[in-house]
Design a protein around this motif. Structure first.
Motif, short mmCIF file in Angstrom:
data_model
loop_
_atom_site.label_atom_id
_atom_site.label_comp_id
_atom_site.label_asym_id
_atom_site.label_seq_id
_atom_site.Cartn_x
_atom_site.Cartn_y
_atom_site.Cartn_z
N PHE A 1 -5.06 -2.71 -5.44
CA PHE A 1 -5.87 -3.92 -5.46
C PHE A 1 -5.11 -5.10 -4.86
CE2 PHE A 1 -7.29 -7.84 -7.57
CZ PHE A 1 -8.61 -7.87 -7.10
N ILE A 2 -3.85 -5.23 -5.19
CA ILE A 2 -3.02 -6.30 -4.63
C ILE A 2 -2.91 -6.15 -3.12
CG2 ILE A 2 -0.67 -7.22 -4.52
CD1 ILE A 2 -0.48 -6.61 -7.57
N SER A 3 -2.74 -4.92 -2.65
CA SER A 3 -2.63 -4.66 -1.22
C SER A 3 -3.92 -5.05 -0.49
CB SER A 3 -2.33 -3.19 -0.99
OG SER A 3 -2.41 -2.88 0.37
N PHE B 1 0.84 -1.20 0.00
CA PHE B 1 0.00 0.00 0.00
C PHE B 1 0.87 1.26 0.00
CE2 PHE B 1 -2.76 3.23 1.88
CZ PHE B 1 -3.92 3.05 1.13
N ALA B 2 1.94 1.24 0.81
CA ALA B 2 2.87 2.38 0.83
C ALA B 2 3.54 2.55 -0.53
CB ALA B 2 3.91 2.18 1.92
N LEU B 3 3.85 1.44 -1.20
CA LEU B 3 4.41 1.51 -2.55
C LEU B 3 3.44 2.20 -3.50
CD1 LEU B 3 6.59 0.67 -4.68
CD2 LEU B 3 5.24 -1.43 -4.96
N GLY B 4 2.15 1.87 -3.39
CA GLY B 4 1.14 2.51 -4.22
C GLY B 4 1.06 4.00 -3.99
N ILE B 5 1.18 4.41 -2.74
CA ILE B 5 1.17 5.85 -2.42
C ILE B 5 2.40 6.52 -3.02
CG2 ILE B 5 1.37 7.52 -0.53
CD1 ILE B 5 -0.44 5.63 1.10
N ASN B 6 3.56 5.87 -2.92
CA ASN B 6 4.78 6.44 -3.50
C ASN B 6 4.68 6.57 -5.02
OD1 ASN B 6 6.17 6.85 -1.12
ND2 ASN B 6 7.06 4.79 -1.13
N VAL B 7 4.04 5.62 -5.67
CA VAL B 7 3.86 5.71 -7.13
C VAL B 7 2.99 6.91 -7.46
CG1 VAL B 7 2.74 4.57 -9.11
CG2 VAL B 7 4.27 3.28 -7.63
N LEU B 8 1.96 7.17 -6.66
CA LEU B 8 1.09 8.32 -6.90
C LEU B 8 1.81 9.65 -6.67
CD1 LEU B 8 -2.31 7.21 -5.35
CD2 LEU B 8 -1.75 7.49 -7.77
N MET B 9 2.83 9.65 -5.83
CA MET B 9 3.54 10.89 -5.50
C MET B 9 4.64 11.24 -6.50
SD MET B 9 3.63 10.41 -1.38
CE MET B 9 4.34 11.97 -1.00
N ILE B 10 4.95 10.36 -7.43
CA ILE B 10 5.96 10.66 -8.44
C ILE B 10 5.40 11.75 -9.35
CG2 ILE B 10 7.25 9.73 -10.41
CD1 ILE B 10 7.19 7.00 -9.02
N LYS B 11 6.16 12.83 -9.54
CA LYS B 11 5.66 13.98 -10.29
C LYS B 11 5.41 13.67 -11.76
CE LYS B 11 7.21 17.58 -7.29
NZ LYS B 11 7.72 18.88 -7.14
#
Length: 160
Positions: free
Chosen positions: A52-54, A28-38
């Motif tokens: 979804f995997i999370s 889930f934290a990985l998903g948030i980091n992907v969303l934060m990439i500019k």
């Protein structure tokens, strides 16, 4: 068809639940980091899949198989099953994959439910099979069920 003294609950082992829940948080934290990439570009499309995997990993740890005198219930997942003992039409078992892992399939009026030894591990899967055999008519078990059952009963020490 025998009577059960108490309702029996089967779920994944505690170590597996803890491991999957920790991994679920990390994914889930990985998903948030992907969303934060500019300037993520196409990488942004991976975020829903990662979330979804999370969620799937977390839901997997909440699944419980409950066997009582009235019915078989599988709760805690995306889909819930409530199967009356009278609704069961056939029980089959196959040994799948490289390691010949037993998978029991319960066919009932509304569909099918697959029970895999990988999820329940050996002691619980043994108990599930014994309860199925005690609570249902022997005629509904297929020939392949009894063949697979005889192959694994030598390894597990199940009594017939």
């Amino acid at each position: 068809m025998g009577e059960l003294l108490t309702e029996e609950v089967f779920s994944a082992p505690k170590w597996q639940k803890i491991t999957y829940r920790i991994l679920s948080i990390l994914v889930f934290a990985l998903g948030i980091n992907v969303l934060m990439i500019k300037e993520a570009g196409w990488l942004l499309f991976l975020a829903p899949l990662i979330f979804f995997i999370s969620v799937s990993m977390f839901v997997y740890t909440r699944q419980k198989l409950i066997i009582s005198n009235d019915e078989i219930r599988l709760v805690g997942g995306f889909k819930r099953y409530f199967i009356s003992w009278n609704a069961i039409t056939k029980v089959d078992m196959m040994r799948l994959g490289k390691y010949k892992t037993p998978t029991a399939t319960i066919y009932y009026a509304g569909g099918q439910l697959k029970l895999n030894k990988i999820f329940y591990l050996e002691p619980q899967f043994k108990r599930i099979l014994l309860l199925l055999e005690a609570k249902t008519n022997p005629e509904i078990f297929t020939k392949t069920y009894w063949e697979a059952r005889s192959q694994i009963s030598q390894d597990w020490g199940l009594e017939k």
